[in-house]
Design an enzyme around this catalytic site. Structure first.
Site, PDB file in Angstrom:
ATOM      1  CD  GLU A 397      -1.770  -2.409   1.431  1.00 40.80           C
ATOM      2  OE1 GLU A 397      -2.636  -3.290   1.294  1.00 40.80           O
ATOM      3  OE2 GLU A 397      -0.613  -2.648   1.848  1.00 40.80           O
ATOM      4  CG  HIS A 464     -11.289  -7.679   6.446  1.00 37.88           C
ATOM      5  ND1 HIS A 464     -10.602  -8.433   7.367  1.00 37.88           N
ATOM      6  CD2 HIS A 464     -10.664  -7.866   5.252  1.00 37.88           C
ATOM      7  CE1 HIS A 464      -9.608  -9.062   6.756  1.00 37.88           C
ATOM      8  NE2 HIS A 464      -9.622  -8.734   5.479  1.00 37.88           N
TER       9      HIS A 464
END
Length: 658
Positions: A397, A464
């Site tokens: 990322e 998540h």
């Protein structure tokens, strides 16, 4: 030290000498000024000049270089006027950062130099993005990025080199191995015999050279850059050198053994090259004295001219305005035809139209190409627009956000998909310290959208399901949007991509396939910073965004006897203060509802603003309804209890009791 002139002319050899001598003399002047107390800090590159000078002169002047703070020779060899550099170091307005940052923490498109941030490693991925932009426009060009041996221990080093290797990007990753990271010797920084050995693990070429031999540096980088312009691919170049001064002057060199200092003093790049030119009959003491006098006069004049410039005057209005790249959004009104679409399909539609509208737009993320992304939002895009513009990335990322910024610097737009908003932690530094601050620091845009699949309701657990918008709403320089309906999802995403500033686009996963609504066909935008008034009532007001909008609508539908104003913020940075004030005045009683946890959630900012600016219109305390101050549990019973929705009814009842 052995010098091999090869086929270089006398003129070239003397040019290298002048470029090597000048930054040394500038540094010596800085050390005098430091002792005089006229400057406060200096990071010396004495003993390392051959790397900066030789590499810069080897690169084409149109090719980007990303240096560190000991690479004065990069800036002087690109002919940046010393007066302006001195103004930069002194924080004068004529410097590159207008007094907002120091040293070499700046970039300049005029000279194709992109400076570092203090976190060191993150600049490496910017080189990937710059090189990728050149590949996409079929431009034969190399990119050179510096790092020290210390930063090779950072994850950003690994991510950037790995991406460049996988994508065959024409980047020279130059490691200045100068022996120490502040006071930590290389023996305590890495286990491999040489840093160049790391190239093997990435499947790329690795080269090690004497960084104090200017001809070896110049020749090596000339050949590496020439090769990668026609046969793109990265190279890891380790330049062995030594730092002859402290990390910065205040730290000194007491931690360095004297015999090591003596050994490297004998390898001084300037004195050795000077002796070589004298032996070759190209220099003599008279010529050297004349060149030094010429340089001294120029240096003294430029330094004093910079000192004589006025100090910057503070202007809060100007400072606030300069957080963002100037951009006047031109609203695009929707057409008359519309189609019922899912929230997810509205996002796909926005990306599709934007890819058609902006030929320089690149989409990057894990599995976004053939697979179509974890949620299939970009399914079919790689076939339609090509794998050059729709790019699968490794799991990195930080590097991909940095690459996106590099693309922006080199004339492209980028959309980065975080597979889940939770994973943005791995790219946090790039967002808050690079994307958010770039324009404020040196006037460059950061034309990047980061898509953030967010939120709970699917039983996905602590990693998540987080609502993490408040991590970013306090970071100046970012824009943040959070659509609640398919209409907003499309219009806000198109607006975000059009905007040359960094935008975090929060899209709620629970709404992807569970929510449908009318979406205008074709291109249109929703104004960033503009809230939507969904209902007007007199008893109380709910201010919310995202899934909170749908919780509110469901609650009000279940209680038709209540008269409530409902405001959907849509944008969290900037947010619509006028709309909030008007909504408060309709009832005098306010609930701020959001899915994020209560403590320091974005609702706290809205509540504080209302208390400060709308106090006279309030008939009760501003109340917040938010999720529990815990991590998000997985089991549905626990998750339902965690979410703010479970406390909305009691919060309304408490508010109405005033």
């Amino acid at each position: 030290m052995q010098f091999d002139r090869k086929d270089k002319s006398d003129t070239t050899l003397l040019k290298l000498y002048r470029h090597l001598l000048f930054p040394r003399m500038v540094e010596e002047k800085m050390l005098i000024l430091l002792r005089q107390g006229r400057i406060g800090k200096w990071f010396s590159g004495i003993g390392q000049e051959a790397i900066a000078v030789g590499s810069t002169l080897a690169m084409d002047s149109t090719e980007y270089i990303l240096p560190m703070h000991r690479n004065l020779g990069v800036f002087t060899s690109r002919h940046i006027p010393l007066k302006r550099l001195m103004a930069q170091w002194q924080g004068k307005v004529s410097g590159f950062t207008k007094g907002r940052d120091r040293s070499f923490h700046f970039g300049t498109q005029d000279y194709r130099i992109i400076g570092m941030i203090s976190h060191l490693g993150p600049q490496l991925a910017l080189a990937d993005g710059i090189a990728l932009a050149n590949i996409l426009r079929n431009k034969s060009s190399a990119t050179l990025v510096f790092t020290g041996e210390g930063a090779t221990s950072e994850g950003d080093f690994h991510e950037a080199v790995n991406v460049a290797a996988v994508w065959n990007l024409p980047v020279i990753f130059l490691i200045e191995n100068n022996g120490y990271g502040l006071s930590t010797p290389t023996s305590e920084q890495y286990k491999c015999a040489n840093l160049v050995d790391k190239a093997i693990g990435y499947g790329i070429k690795g080269v090690q050279i004497d960084g104090n031999n200017i001809l070896e540096v110049y020749d090596t980088i000339t050949e590496l850059a020439k090769e990668m312009r026609t046969n793109p691919g990265p190279v890891l170049l380790e330049c062995k050198t030594f730092r002859m001064r402290g990390h910065e002057e205040a730290s000194g060199l007491k931690y360095v053994p004297q015999d090591l200092i003596t050994e490297w003093a004998a390898k001084d790049p300037l004195s050795n090259y000077t002796d070589y030119l004298i032996a070759e009959g190209l220099l003599d003491s008279t010529q050297i004295a004349a060149i030094k006098l010429e340089f001294k006069r120029a240096i003294d004049a430029d330094v004093e001219a910079a000192f004589n410039e006025p100090e910057p005057e503070a202007s809060p209005e100007r400072e606030l305005a300069d957080m963002y790249y100037p951009y006047q959004e031109e609203p695009v009104l929707p057409g008359t035809t519309q189609t019922e679409k899912r929230y997810l399909d509205a996002i796909t539609d926005a990306l599709d139209l934007s890819m058609q509208q902006h030929e320089n737009l690149v989409i990057m993320g894990q599995d976004v190409a053939d697979y179509g992304g974890a949620f299939k939002i970009t399914e079919g895009f790689s076939t339609r627009f090509g794998k050059g513009r729709v790019r699968n990335t490794p799991i990195c990322e930080s590097a991909i956000v940095g690459t996106a910024l590099g693309l922006s610097i080199n004339g492209f737009k980028a959309v980065v998909e975080m597979q889940f908003a939770d994973f943005v932690t791995c790219g946090f530094n790039q967002i808050v310290n690079n994307l958010a601050k770039t324009h404020y620091r040196w006037g460059e845009k950061a034309d990047v959208v980061v898509r953030m699949p967010t939120g709970a309701g699917t039983g996905a657990g602590p990693f998540h399901s987080q609502s993490n918008e408040a991590w970013f709403t306090k970071t100046p320089g970012l824009k943040i949007v959070y659509p609640a309906f398919p209409y907003d999802a499309k219009g806000l995403l198109i607006a975000a991509i059009n905007d040359p500033n960094p935008v975090l686009y929060f899209e709620h996963k629970f709404l992807y396939r569970s929510l449908t609504g009318p979406v205008p066909d074709g291109n249109y935008t929703c104004e960033i910073g503009k809230a939507n008034l969904l209902r007007t009532g007199s008893q109380f007001t709910i201010i919310t965004y995202g899934l909170g909008v749908h919780w509110s609508l469901a609650y009000l539908d279940q209680h038709p006897g209540l008269s409530a104003t409902l405001l959907n913020l849509c944008s969290l940075q900037p947010w619509d203060q006028a709309a909030v004030a008007a909504a408060v005045k309709t009832s005098g009683k306010v609930i701020i509802l959001h899915e994020d946890t209560l403590g320091s959630g974005f609702g706290a900012e809205i509540a504080a603003w209302i208390s400060e600016h709308c106090f006279e219109h309030l008939d009760a305390p501003v109340m917040r309804c938010a999720s529990l101050d815990t991590a998000i549990p997985m089991h549905k019973t626990l998750e339902d209890s965690f979410l703010a929705k479970s406390r909305l009814a009691e919060t309304v009842e408490k508010l109405l009791s005033y």
